[in-house]
Scaffold this active site. Structure first.
Site, PDB file in Angstrom:
ATOM      1  N   CYS A  69       0.562   3.733   2.816  1.00  0.00           N
ATOM      2  CA  CYS A  69       1.073   3.162   4.073  1.00  0.00           C
ATOM      3  C   CYS A  69       2.573   3.385   4.176  1.00  0.00           C
ATOM      4  CB  CYS A  69       0.803   1.663   4.140  1.00  0.00           C
ATOM      5  SG  CYS A  69      -0.931   1.222   4.112  1.00  0.00           S
ATOM      6  N   CYS A 105       0.837  -1.198   0.000  1.00  0.00           N
ATOM      7  CA  CYS A 105       0.000   0.000   0.000  1.00  0.00           C
ATOM      8  C   CYS A 105       0.876   1.253   0.000  1.00  0.00           C
ATOM      9  CB  CYS A 105      -0.928  -0.076   1.215  1.00  0.00           C
ATOM     10  SG  CYS A 105      -1.469   1.467   1.910  1.00  0.00           S
TER      11      CYS A 105
END
Lengths: 303, 105
Positions: free
Chosen positions: B32, B29
Protein backbone atom coordinates in the site's frame (compact mmCIF):
# COMPACT_ATOMS: atom_id res chain seq x y z
CA UNK A 1 17.42 5.35 -27.18
CA UNK A 2 19.97 7.51 -25.49
CA UNK A 3 23.66 6.99 -26.18
CA UNK A 4 24.54 7.39 -22.55
CA UNK A 5 26.50 4.45 -21.21
CA UNK A 6 26.21 3.79 -17.49
CA UNK A 7 29.12 2.25 -15.63
CA UNK A 8 26.72 -0.25 -14.16
CA UNK A 9 23.05 -1.14 -14.41
CA UNK A 10 21.59 -2.97 -11.43
CA UNK A 11 18.43 -4.97 -12.08
CA UNK A 12 16.45 -5.40 -8.87
CA UNK A 13 15.62 -3.30 -5.82
CA UNK A 14 15.75 -5.65 -2.84
CA UNK A 15 18.57 -5.61 -0.28
CA UNK A 16 21.06 -7.01 -2.83
CA UNK A 17 20.36 -4.45 -5.56
CA UNK A 18 20.14 -1.42 -3.27
CA UNK A 19 23.28 -2.36 -1.34
CA UNK A 20 25.13 -2.84 -4.62
CA UNK A 21 23.93 0.61 -5.70
CA UNK A 22 25.10 2.26 -2.49
CA UNK A 23 28.55 0.80 -3.05
CA UNK A 24 28.88 1.51 -6.77
CA UNK A 25 27.65 5.08 -6.40
CA UNK A 26 29.98 5.72 -3.52
CA UNK A 27 32.77 4.46 -5.78
CA UNK A 28 31.76 7.17 -8.28
CA UNK A 29 30.40 4.69 -10.79
CA UNK A 30 27.46 6.04 -12.76
CA UNK A 31 24.71 3.70 -11.61
CA UNK A 32 21.23 3.03 -12.95
CA UNK A 33 18.97 0.80 -10.88
CA UNK A 34 15.89 -0.68 -12.51
CA UNK A 35 13.62 -1.17 -9.53
CA UNK A 36 10.46 -2.48 -11.17
CA UNK A 37 7.07 -1.00 -10.35
CA UNK A 38 6.71 -3.33 -7.39
CA UNK A 39 10.03 -2.35 -5.92
CA UNK A 40 11.66 -3.37 -2.65
CA UNK A 41 11.48 -7.12 -2.95
CA UNK A 42 10.17 -9.67 -0.48
CA UNK A 43 10.71 -7.51 2.61
CA UNK A 44 7.90 -5.22 1.46
CA UNK A 45 5.51 -7.99 2.49
CA UNK A 46 6.94 -8.58 5.96
CA UNK A 47 6.48 -6.99 9.36
CA UNK A 48 9.15 -6.87 12.00
CA UNK A 49 12.64 -7.86 10.88
CA UNK A 50 14.52 -8.86 14.02
CA UNK A 51 17.72 -10.22 12.52
CA UNK A 52 19.06 -7.31 10.49
CA UNK A 53 21.95 -5.90 12.51
CA UNK A 54 21.81 -2.34 13.70
CA UNK A 55 18.19 -2.20 14.78
CA UNK A 56 18.00 -3.03 18.46
CA UNK A 57 14.23 -3.46 18.52
CA UNK A 58 13.95 -4.69 14.94
CA UNK A 59 12.61 -2.72 12.01
CA UNK A 60 9.54 -3.09 9.82
CA UNK A 61 10.46 -4.69 6.47
CA UNK A 62 8.93 -1.90 4.37
CA UNK A 63 10.68 0.74 6.51
CA UNK A 64 14.00 -1.02 6.05
CA UNK A 65 13.57 -1.03 2.28
CA UNK A 66 12.43 2.59 2.14
CA UNK A 67 15.51 3.56 4.14
CA UNK A 68 17.79 1.53 1.86
CA UNK A 69 16.24 3.19 -1.17
CA UNK A 70 16.59 6.67 0.30
CA UNK A 71 20.22 5.91 1.15
CA UNK A 72 20.94 4.65 -2.37
CA UNK A 73 19.30 7.74 -3.90
CA UNK A 74 21.27 10.01 -1.58
CA UNK A 75 24.46 8.35 -2.80
CA UNK A 76 23.48 9.20 -6.35
CA UNK A 77 21.92 6.01 -7.69
CA UNK A 78 19.46 6.79 -10.49
CA UNK A 79 16.40 4.66 -9.70
CA UNK A 80 13.72 3.99 -12.29
CA UNK A 81 10.54 2.17 -11.34
CA UNK A 82 10.61 0.25 -14.59
CA UNK A 83 10.77 -3.44 -15.36
CA UNK A 84 13.84 -4.57 -17.26
CA UNK A 85 12.59 -5.72 -20.63
CA UNK A 86 14.88 -7.71 -22.85
CA UNK A 87 18.61 -7.91 -22.33
CA UNK A 88 21.35 -8.19 -24.91
CA UNK A 89 24.65 -9.29 -23.40
CA UNK A 90 26.11 -10.46 -26.72
CA UNK A 91 28.15 -7.31 -27.27
CA UNK A 92 29.64 -4.36 -25.41
CA UNK A 93 28.25 -2.10 -24.10
CA UNK A 94 25.76 -4.44 -22.47
CA UNK A 95 22.14 -3.64 -23.13
CA UNK A 96 19.21 -3.77 -20.70
CA UNK A 97 16.03 -2.68 -22.48
CA UNK A 98 16.92 0.73 -23.97
CA UNK A 99 19.79 1.34 -21.54
CA UNK A 100 23.51 0.72 -22.04
CA UNK A 101 26.15 -0.16 -19.47
CA UNK A 102 29.70 -1.40 -19.12
CA UNK A 103 28.68 -3.83 -16.38
CA UNK A 104 25.42 -5.32 -15.12
CA UNK A 105 24.44 -6.71 -11.73
CA UNK A 106 21.50 -9.13 -11.78
CA UNK A 107 19.72 -8.85 -8.42
CA UNK A 108 16.17 -9.72 -9.43
CA UNK A 109 15.61 -11.94 -6.41
CA UNK A 110 12.80 -14.42 -6.35
CA UNK A 111 9.15 -14.47 -7.26
CA UNK A 112 6.28 -15.53 -5.08
CA UNK A 113 5.01 -19.06 -5.67
CA UNK A 114 1.26 -19.73 -5.61
CA UNK A 115 -0.07 -23.23 -4.96
CA UNK A 116 -1.48 -23.65 -8.46
CA UNK A 117 -4.53 -25.60 -7.28
CA UNK A 118 -8.07 -25.39 -8.62
CA UNK A 119 -10.04 -22.46 -7.26
CA UNK A 120 -7.00 -20.53 -6.10
CA UNK A 121 -6.70 -17.88 -8.77
CA UNK A 122 -10.30 -16.69 -8.72
CA UNK A 123 -10.24 -16.43 -4.91
CA UNK A 124 -7.15 -14.26 -4.65
CA UNK A 125 -8.29 -11.17 -2.76
CA UNK A 126 -11.42 -13.03 -1.69
CA UNK A 127 -9.86 -14.97 1.13
CA UNK A 128 -6.73 -16.24 -0.60
CA UNK A 129 -3.73 -14.06 0.17
CA UNK A 130 0.00 -13.79 -0.33
CA UNK A 131 0.53 -11.31 2.47
CA UNK A 132 -0.60 -11.89 6.04
CA UNK A 133 0.74 -8.55 7.17
CA UNK A 134 -1.46 -6.82 4.59
CA UNK A 135 -4.60 -8.83 5.02
CA UNK A 136 -4.67 -10.38 8.49
CA UNK A 137 -6.91 -7.66 9.89
CA UNK A 138 -9.71 -8.74 7.55
CA UNK A 139 -9.79 -12.10 9.32
CA UNK A 140 -10.69 -11.00 12.81
CA UNK A 141 -12.26 -13.97 14.65
CA UNK A 142 -12.10 -16.08 11.49
CA UNK A 143 -10.55 -19.46 10.72
CA UNK A 144 -7.50 -19.39 8.51
CA UNK A 145 -4.95 -21.77 7.03
CA UNK A 146 -1.30 -20.99 6.33
CA UNK A 147 0.47 -23.20 3.80
CA UNK A 148 4.22 -23.69 4.09
CA UNK A 149 7.01 -24.78 6.41
CA UNK A 150 9.65 -22.07 6.33
CA UNK A 151 10.24 -18.94 8.38
CA UNK A 152 7.83 -16.97 6.21
CA UNK A 153 5.00 -19.41 6.97
CA UNK A 154 5.78 -19.28 10.70
CA UNK A 155 5.81 -15.48 10.66
CA UNK A 156 2.50 -15.32 8.80
CA UNK A 157 0.89 -17.80 11.22
CA UNK A 158 2.11 -15.92 14.30
CA UNK A 159 0.98 -12.60 12.89
CA UNK A 160 -2.44 -14.02 12.06
CA UNK A 161 -2.99 -15.16 15.66
CA UNK A 162 -3.43 -11.49 16.60
CA UNK A 163 -6.64 -11.45 14.58
CA UNK A 164 -7.89 -14.90 13.63
CA UNK A 165 -9.65 -17.23 16.06
CA UNK A 166 -7.83 -20.28 14.75
CA UNK A 167 -4.74 -20.70 12.58
CA UNK A 168 -3.83 -24.03 11.02
CA UNK A 169 -0.44 -24.48 9.39
CA UNK A 170 -0.52 -27.03 6.59
CA UNK A 171 2.81 -28.45 5.46
CA UNK A 172 3.52 -31.19 2.97
CA UNK A 173 6.48 -32.67 4.88
CA UNK A 174 6.64 -34.17 8.37
CA UNK A 175 8.72 -31.33 9.77
CA UNK A 176 9.28 -27.61 9.23
CA UNK A 177 12.43 -26.19 7.72
CA UNK A 178 11.92 -22.91 9.59
CA UNK A 179 14.50 -21.75 12.13
CA UNK A 180 14.18 -23.27 15.58
CA UNK A 181 13.20 -20.02 17.28
CA UNK A 182 10.29 -19.54 14.88
CA UNK A 183 9.19 -23.16 15.21
CA UNK A 184 9.24 -22.86 19.00
CA UNK A 185 7.11 -19.74 18.88
CA UNK A 186 4.60 -21.47 16.63
CA UNK A 187 4.46 -24.65 18.66
CA UNK A 188 3.93 -22.80 21.92
CA UNK A 189 1.10 -20.68 20.53
CA UNK A 190 -2.28 -22.03 21.60
CA UNK A 191 -4.13 -20.61 18.62
CA UNK A 192 -2.00 -22.49 16.11
CA UNK A 193 -2.69 -26.05 14.97
CA UNK A 194 -0.33 -27.95 12.71
CA UNK A 195 -1.10 -30.46 10.00
CA UNK A 196 2.01 -32.19 8.69
CA UNK A 197 2.10 -34.43 5.59
CA UNK A 198 -0.84 -32.53 4.18
CA UNK A 199 -1.34 -30.85 0.83
CA UNK A 200 -4.10 -28.69 -0.56
CA UNK A 201 -6.09 -30.25 -3.41
CA UNK A 202 -8.72 -27.61 -4.13
CA UNK A 203 -10.28 -24.42 -2.84
CA UNK A 204 -14.01 -23.73 -2.89
CA UNK A 205 -16.10 -20.56 -2.71
CA UNK A 206 -17.91 -18.18 -5.00
CA UNK A 207 -18.04 -14.68 -3.53
CA UNK A 208 -15.35 -15.65 -1.05
CA UNK A 209 -13.30 -18.59 0.13
CA UNK A 210 -15.42 -21.07 2.09
CA UNK A 211 -13.72 -24.43 2.13
CA UNK A 212 -10.46 -26.22 1.49
CA UNK A 213 -10.07 -29.81 0.40
CA UNK A 214 -6.86 -31.68 1.15
CA UNK A 215 -5.34 -34.41 -1.04
CA UNK A 216 -6.43 -36.91 1.61
CA UNK A 217 -10.02 -36.05 0.71
CA UNK A 218 -10.62 -34.35 4.05
CA UNK A 219 -12.38 -30.99 3.91
CA UNK A 220 -12.27 -28.01 6.23
CA UNK A 221 -14.41 -24.87 6.38
CA UNK A 222 -12.15 -21.79 6.38
CA UNK A 223 -12.34 -18.06 5.74
CA UNK A 224 -8.77 -17.34 4.75
CA UNK A 225 -5.81 -19.10 3.17
CA UNK A 226 -2.33 -17.63 3.26
CA UNK A 227 0.24 -19.06 0.87
CA UNK A 228 3.88 -19.12 2.02
CA UNK A 229 5.52 -21.97 0.13
CA UNK A 230 8.51 -19.98 -0.94
CA UNK A 231 9.88 -18.30 -3.99
CA UNK A 232 11.40 -19.22 -7.32
CA UNK A 233 14.35 -17.31 -8.78
CA UNK A 234 13.18 -14.48 -11.05
CA UNK A 235 15.24 -15.38 -14.08
CA UNK A 236 12.77 -15.57 -16.97
CA UNK A 237 14.47 -12.58 -18.52
CA UNK A 238 17.82 -14.35 -18.61
CA UNK A 239 16.90 -17.76 -19.99
CA UNK A 240 19.13 -18.56 -22.99
CA UNK A 241 21.15 -15.43 -22.17
CA UNK A 242 23.26 -16.51 -19.22
CA UNK A 243 23.76 -19.91 -17.66
CA UNK A 244 21.20 -20.93 -15.04
CA UNK A 245 21.12 -24.08 -12.93
CA UNK A 246 18.40 -26.70 -13.29
CA UNK A 247 16.17 -24.84 -10.80
CA UNK A 248 16.55 -21.54 -12.60
CA UNK A 249 19.08 -19.88 -10.27
CA UNK A 250 21.81 -17.77 -11.88
CA UNK A 251 25.09 -19.65 -11.91
CA UNK A 252 28.24 -17.93 -10.80
CA UNK A 253 30.49 -19.24 -13.54
CA UNK A 254 33.36 -16.89 -12.74
CA UNK A 255 33.93 -16.13 -16.40
CA UNK A 256 37.00 -14.29 -15.20
CA UNK A 257 38.31 -16.58 -12.49
CA UNK A 258 38.95 -14.18 -9.64
CA UNK A 259 35.50 -12.58 -9.72
CA UNK A 260 33.32 -14.91 -7.75
CA UNK A 261 30.08 -13.00 -8.39
CA UNK A 262 30.52 -13.01 -12.17
CA UNK A 263 28.10 -15.04 -14.29
CA UNK A 264 28.79 -16.95 -17.50
CA UNK A 265 29.14 -13.62 -19.31
CA UNK A 266 32.05 -11.31 -18.66
CA UNK A 267 30.89 -8.07 -17.08
CA UNK A 268 27.58 -9.50 -15.89
CA UNK A 269 27.52 -10.09 -12.14
CA UNK A 270 24.85 -11.41 -9.80
CA UNK A 271 23.80 -10.92 -6.18
CA UNK A 272 21.15 -12.12 -3.76
CA UNK A 273 18.32 -14.64 -3.85
CA UNK A 274 18.49 -14.90 -7.63
CA UNK A 275 21.66 -17.00 -7.27
CA UNK A 276 21.66 -17.95 -3.59
CA UNK A 277 19.78 -21.15 -2.82
CA UNK A 278 21.23 -21.57 0.63
CA UNK A 279 20.69 -18.63 2.92
CA UNK A 280 18.15 -16.23 1.40
CA UNK A 281 18.40 -13.69 4.20
CA UNK A 282 18.13 -9.93 3.93
CA UNK A 283 21.61 -9.59 5.35
CA UNK A 284 23.21 -12.20 3.08
CA UNK A 285 21.53 -10.60 0.06
CA UNK A 286 22.92 -7.24 1.14
CA UNK A 287 26.33 -8.87 1.61
CA UNK A 288 26.24 -10.37 -1.86
CA UNK A 289 25.21 -6.99 -3.24
CA UNK A 290 28.29 -5.48 -1.66
CA UNK A 291 30.54 -8.23 -3.07
CA UNK A 292 29.13 -7.80 -6.57
CA UNK A 293 29.57 -4.02 -6.39
CA UNK A 294 33.19 -4.27 -5.22
CA UNK A 295 33.92 -6.75 -8.00
CA UNK A 296 32.30 -4.49 -10.61
CA UNK A 297 34.44 -1.62 -9.39
CA UNK A 298 37.59 -3.69 -9.61
CA UNK A 299 36.73 -5.25 -12.94
CA UNK A 300 35.97 -1.86 -14.53
CA UNK A 301 39.27 -0.54 -13.21
CA UNK A 302 41.19 -3.39 -14.78
CA UNK A 303 39.45 -3.05 -18.13
CA UNK B 1 -1.43 16.98 -5.11
CA UNK B 2 -2.22 14.25 -2.65
CA UNK B 3 -5.33 12.16 -3.25
CA UNK B 4 -8.33 13.02 -1.08
CA UNK B 5 -9.16 10.71 1.84
CA UNK B 6 -12.73 9.48 1.99
CA UNK B 7 -14.58 8.66 5.20
CA UNK B 8 -17.99 7.22 6.07
CA UNK B 9 -19.27 10.81 6.10
CA UNK B 10 -18.60 11.50 2.45
CA UNK B 11 -18.01 8.12 0.76
CA UNK B 12 -21.50 7.72 -0.72
CA UNK B 13 -21.74 11.38 -1.67
CA UNK B 14 -18.35 11.42 -3.42
CA UNK B 15 -18.80 8.13 -5.29
CA UNK B 16 -22.41 8.75 -6.33
CA UNK B 17 -21.70 10.48 -9.63
CA UNK B 18 -18.93 10.44 -12.21
CA UNK B 19 -15.83 8.27 -12.29
CA UNK B 20 -14.24 7.61 -8.91
CA UNK B 21 -11.30 5.33 -8.17
CA UNK B 22 -10.80 4.43 -4.51
CA UNK B 23 -7.61 2.93 -3.09
CA UNK B 24 -8.39 0.81 0.00
CA UNK B 25 -5.21 0.87 2.05
CA UNK B 26 -3.63 0.84 5.52
CA UNK B 27 -0.43 2.15 7.05
CA UNK B 28 0.82 -1.33 8.00
CA UNK B 29 0.72 -2.70 4.47
CA UNK B 30 4.01 -2.50 2.54
CA UNK B 31 2.56 -2.69 -0.97
CA UNK B 32 0.00 0.00 0.00
CA UNK B 33 2.87 2.32 0.79
CA UNK B 34 4.30 1.63 -2.67
CA UNK B 35 0.91 2.35 -4.22
CA UNK B 36 0.36 5.58 -2.24
CA UNK B 37 2.56 7.93 -4.30
CA UNK B 38 1.23 6.39 -7.55
CA UNK B 39 -2.36 7.07 -6.43
CA UNK B 40 -1.38 10.66 -5.59
CA UNK B 41 0.15 11.08 -9.05
CA UNK B 42 -2.95 9.71 -10.72
CA UNK B 43 -5.21 12.02 -8.74
CA UNK B 44 -3.37 14.96 -10.29
CA UNK B 45 -3.18 13.48 -13.79
CA UNK B 46 -6.87 12.58 -13.90
CA UNK B 47 -8.03 15.78 -12.24
CA UNK B 48 -11.22 16.89 -13.97
CA UNK B 49 -11.79 13.43 -15.50
CA UNK B 50 -11.97 11.26 -12.41
CA UNK B 51 -11.75 11.54 -8.66
CA UNK B 52 -8.87 9.40 -7.43
CA UNK B 53 -9.22 8.90 -3.68
CA UNK B 54 -8.03 6.80 -0.75
CA UNK B 55 -9.83 5.00 2.01
CA UNK B 56 -8.05 3.91 5.20
CA UNK B 57 -9.50 0.48 6.02
CA UNK B 58 -8.42 0.81 9.66
CA UNK B 59 -10.49 3.94 10.08
CA UNK B 60 -13.41 2.71 7.96
CA UNK B 61 -13.69 -1.08 8.29
CA UNK B 62 -17.43 -0.98 7.55
CA UNK B 63 -16.92 0.45 4.08
CA UNK B 64 -14.16 -2.10 3.34
CA UNK B 65 -16.52 -4.82 4.53
CA UNK B 66 -19.40 -3.53 2.47
CA UNK B 67 -17.34 -3.87 -0.71
CA UNK B 68 -15.88 -7.25 0.27
CA UNK B 69 -12.32 -5.98 0.49
CA UNK B 70 -10.26 -8.81 2.05
CA UNK B 71 -6.86 -7.95 0.68
CA UNK B 72 -5.06 -4.65 0.38
CA UNK B 73 -4.20 -2.70 -1.58
CA UNK B 74 -7.49 -3.09 -3.45
CA UNK B 75 -8.49 -0.36 -5.85
CA UNK B 76 -12.15 -0.16 -6.89
CA UNK B 77 -13.41 1.86 -9.84
CA UNK B 78 -16.91 3.33 -9.59
CA UNK B 79 -18.99 4.94 -12.30
CA UNK B 80 -22.06 6.80 -11.07
CA UNK B 81 -21.95 4.82 -7.85
CA UNK B 82 -21.66 1.38 -9.43
CA UNK B 83 -18.50 -0.72 -9.27
CA UNK B 84 -17.17 -1.34 -12.78
CA UNK B 85 -13.79 -2.85 -11.97
CA UNK B 86 -11.27 -3.62 -9.28
CA UNK B 87 -7.57 -4.33 -8.97
CA UNK B 88 -6.37 -6.48 -6.06
CA UNK B 89 -2.70 -6.09 -5.14
CA UNK B 90 -0.33 -3.34 -6.24
CA UNK B 91 -0.25 -3.39 -10.02
CA UNK B 92 2.03 -0.47 -10.71
CA UNK B 93 0.87 2.70 -12.41
CA UNK B 94 0.15 0.89 -15.68
CA UNK B 95 -2.34 -1.42 -13.98
CA UNK B 96 -4.29 1.50 -12.51
CA UNK B 97 -4.27 3.39 -15.80
CA UNK B 98 -5.71 0.29 -17.44
CA UNK B 99 -8.36 0.04 -14.75
CA UNK B 100 -9.33 3.69 -15.31
CA UNK B 101 -9.64 3.01 -19.04
CA UNK B 102 -12.61 0.77 -18.22
CA UNK B 103 -14.52 3.97 -17.49
CA UNK B 104 -13.72 5.22 -20.98
CA UNK B 105 -11.06 7.70 -19.88
Amino acid sequence: MSDQVYDVIIIGSGPAGLTAGIYTSRANLKTLLLAGEKWGGQLMLTTLVENFPGFVDGIQGPDLMMNMRAQAEKMGVEIKEEEAVGVDFSKKPLKVGPYLARAVIIATGAEFKWLGVAGEEKLIGKGVSACATCDAAFFRNKKVVVVGGGDAAMEEALFLTKFASEVTIVHRRDEFRASKIMQDRVKSNEKIKIKFNTQIAELFGEQKLEKVKFTSGEEMAIDGLFVAIGHAPATDLFKEVIELDEKGFVLRKQQVKKYKMMTSIEGVFTAGDVHDHNYKQAITAAGYGCEAALEVEKWLEEK
Amino acid sequence: MAAVHLTRNDFDEKTKTGVVMVDFWATWCGPCRMAGPVIDELSTEYSGKALVAKLDVDAEPEIAGKYGVMSIPTVILFKDGTEIGRQVGFSGKAGYVQLLSKAGI
